[in-house]
Write an enzyme that holds these catalytic residues in place. Sequence first.
Site, PDB file in Angstrom:
ATOM      1  N   GLU A   1       0.820  -1.223   0.000  1.00 46.31           N
ATOM      2  CA  GLU A   1       0.000   0.000   0.000  1.00 46.31           C
ATOM      3  C   GLU A   1       0.846   1.261   0.000  1.00 46.31           C
ATOM      4  O   GLU A   1       0.761   2.079   0.915  1.00 46.31           O
ATOM      5  CB  GLU A   1      -0.943  -0.004   1.205  1.00 46.31           C
ATOM      6  CG  GLU A   1      -2.035  -1.020   1.085  1.00 46.31           C
ATOM      7  CD  GLU A   1      -3.222  -0.763   2.009  1.00 46.31           C
ATOM      8  OE1 GLU A   1      -3.222   0.257   2.725  1.00 46.31           O
ATOM      9  OE2 GLU A   1      -4.140  -1.586   2.008  1.00 46.31           O
TER      10      GLU A   1
ATOM     11  N   GLU B   1      -4.449  -8.873   1.418  1.00 50.20           N
ATOM     12  CA  GLU B   1      -5.210  -8.547   2.635  1.00 50.20           C
ATOM     13  C   GLU B   1      -6.687  -8.720   2.359  1.00 50.20           C
ATOM     14  O   GLU B   1      -7.162  -8.373   1.266  1.00 50.20           O
ATOM     15  CB  GLU B   1      -4.945  -7.097   3.089  1.00 50.20           C
ATOM     16  CG  GLU B   1      -3.621  -6.947   3.779  1.00 50.20           C
ATOM     17  CD  GLU B   1      -3.277  -5.517   4.189  1.00 50.20           C
ATOM     18  OE1 GLU B   1      -4.183  -4.774   4.603  1.00 50.20           O
ATOM     19  OE2 GLU B   1      -2.082  -5.173   4.092  1.00 50.20           O
TER      20      GLU B   1
HETATM   21  C1  GAL Z   1      -4.402  -1.860   5.381  1.00 44.82           C
HETATM   22  C2  GAL Z   1      -2.919  -1.848   5.689  1.00 44.82           C
HETATM   23  C3  GAL Z   1      -2.642  -2.572   6.970  1.00 44.82           C
HETATM   24  C4  GAL Z   1      -3.561  -2.095   8.062  1.00 44.82           C
HETATM   25  C5  GAL Z   1      -4.982  -2.295   7.651  1.00 44.82           C
HETATM   26  C6  GAL Z   1      -5.929  -1.836   8.728  1.00 44.82           C
HETATM   27  O1  GAL Z   1      -4.727  -0.895   4.465  1.00 44.82           O
HETATM   28  O2  GAL Z   1      -2.173  -2.427   4.658  1.00 44.82           O
HETATM   29  O3  GAL Z   1      -1.317  -2.396   7.351  1.00 44.82           O
HETATM   30  O4  GAL Z   1      -3.284  -0.766   8.309  1.00 44.82           O
HETATM   31  O5  GAL Z   1      -5.204  -1.547   6.474  1.00 44.82           O
HETATM   32  O6  GAL Z   1      -7.242  -1.861   8.272  1.00 44.82           O
END
Ligand code: GAL
Length: 821
Positions: A443, A518
């Site tokens: 990200e 994720e």
């Molecule tokens: C994502 C990020 C993670 C964490 C997560 C929390 O965008 O890559 O590190 O911050 O959100 O929702």
Amino acid sequence: MKVKIKLLFFIFIVVSVPVFSQKQVVELLPATREHQLMDLGWRFAFGHATDFAKDFETSTGYFTYLAKAGYGDGAASVQFKDSTWREVDLPHDWAVELPFSGSASHSHGYKTIGWKYPETSVGWYRKKFDIQASDLGRKINIQFDGIHRNSTVWVNGFYVGNEKSGYASSVYDITDYLNYGAVNTIAVRVDASMEEGWYYEGAGIYRHVWLNKTNMLHVAQNGTFVTSEINGDKAELTVRTKVDNQYDHLSTFTIEQILLDTNNQTVVSEKLENTTLRGNLMNTLYQKISVPNPTLWSLENPYLYKLKTNIISDGLVVDTYISTIGIRTVRFDPDLGFFLNGKSIKIKGTNDHQDHAGVGTALPDALQEFRVKKLKEMGSNAIRTSHNPPTPELLDVCDQLGMLVLDENRLMGINQEHFDLLERFMVRDRNHPSVILWSIGNEEWAIESNEKGARITKTMQEFAQKIDSSRAFTVAVSGGWDSGSGTTAQVMGYNYIVQGNIDEHHMKFPLQCGIGTEESNTIGTRGMYTDDKTNGRMAATNRMPENVGTESGWKFYDDRPFLSGLFFWTGFDYRGESNPLSWPAVNSEFGIVDLCGFPKDIFYYLKSWWGTKPVMHIMPHWNWKGREGENVKVTIYSNAEEIELLLKNKSLGKKKMERNGHLEWNVAYQPGTLVANGFAKGKLIVSEQIETTDAPAKVILESDRVVLKADGEDVAVITVQLKDNKNHFVPTANNEITFTISGPGKIAGVGNGDPASHEPEQFVKTVSDPLPQWKRKTFNGLAQIIIKTTTQPGKITLTASADGLVPAILILRSTNDNIKK
Ligand code: GAL
């Protein structure tokens, strides 16, 4: 002498860390090489980030360590008196010892550290150590596996280097600075004022420190790289060995490679004779080794070989280097996903940061194992080391237990510093069979959706491919999938289904592989069934499944063969990022298990569909005094074909379970026993019962292990539970527990998984309180205490008591005998 021309060679600039665990060192390393743990017996004190005087007057003299070699001043000088400093053993995280404050950094868990707190953001460490006179003539380096962050190191007052990143492993050659046959001094200044990530990062020397001694002619640190190809019933290994000749003259030697099985028996060996290397040079030499009928490394049988590399000179073995390897192949396919040894495997993973209850980021090795086992218990087969290179021992555990790893770099960029960090991390980790994919970034909002992101991704991949061409690369992208990094990443890393259209992206880029780097979990607090947001806790039923959450995420990935799998955000809760809440919530609630590793209900949803055994789980608990007659939603997580729910022996009906689904009943609450029976083809295969409990009456202690190693490093992870008189777990009990310990053990930390708890996790001895009393409340019936051994064997007794409850006593044995975990 003539250099054999059939040897290919090239030079890498490499500084890095070992591939062996302590156990292997003890078993296998001969006197030619020593890999000595330096964790015990340090002194620690706070310096100051903005006031030189309070920072032991470093850099205020006429000559400083930057002006003249060996001019380490203040706490870096050999003469400095550190006897009033606190004694600490490593790994150590001082941030976890600090109190919380609502004005501290949200993303770092409201610990009083960072630029607003200069008095607690700089830590100094010092240690004295002996070097024998007989070590003169050997090459000696000191290896720090990770210091958070901006660490400056001196040995005997000599400035040896600085490492800004809190996630890099650094190795400093100290051969020429040492006092042989005398005492030596290391000093380390750590400045954690500046944050590197956006999550709790800890502070201090939170990973191991090693002293490495070798012959002048030796295998370079992390100097082997072994890859395998499998042809029929044979494996062809390519072994690259980087040899470092620190003599000032040409050396002639033989490299012998001996492949050992798990019983340390030779499987096959190979020699490259009469090789020559000029003085002060490093060369990488290639050998091919054919292994008949290899046992492949797999998830079911994570078989590890050891490759023993001997350097033989003048008939003597001058160096022996052990590489732990697994023989296996990995492949990502744009249409069919991921393959291990040619077999299709769906990646069922979690993202994880590196902090745990009680100890912060300073995880003892045994705790790494505890955590990986917990994730495996749920049926997970992969971890993403978000968003940084991990502690090496985490990878050792993943190799040993059969857990796949998406190994992640910290910051994206194409300059010397970025490439140097990327190279060190990849060279350190590339022999681990568990590592199946590299991530070069996560990200990167400024670039991920634009041309710059596309270019940087391409340049980084091209650089990294020269270090390892046996694995692919991904970048985790949160938006603009079709216009930036997502156009050039070898494997597209999708961060969240809701951020774009995965099917469309796949159609536009049909040759690109895909993975869910994720995906959203059903977030919430363990054991909570109504929101209590003002107090920092959310119901464990949040966002499920009609909106987004674990179930919808898994169904999406399971339905698409072209996607190799996914990593939920996150496996374990972590400190910081208590989003969408803020103070008083101090920990994230994204985890499938809490900060201690206690499962939330959603753990059982995944266990049902990721695991292989029958599962039955009833949510919520059945203690709803005052709500008699009201409807309570009962959710069942199970993989049985048909479920029957019974309240007080009366059937509430049978329902069919859909694949990847769950079931719900609305039940008018009455105290009593609720039973769920699961059937396959009409036969009862699994059953679960919960009941309305009485008030807690006793404390129960249960340890993950009762026999520990007396090495000052091993830990037992102990669950504290509260039960009623009928021996039923009380899921709502929040009683304060007081702990006392006797024998050769110490308390390493306490926790309870409550994301809004501001209780201390560490009770540090001070002059005014030399014997602090360790305490912790249970949270929804549970707490955790971690006990660490000392180097003395013996019986460790832990007592846990609470007002009005029967106390518990637990006995652990710490031993020097070889123990099987
Ligand atoms: C994502 C990020 C993670 C964490 C997560 C929390 O965008 O890559 O590190 O911050 O959100 O929702």
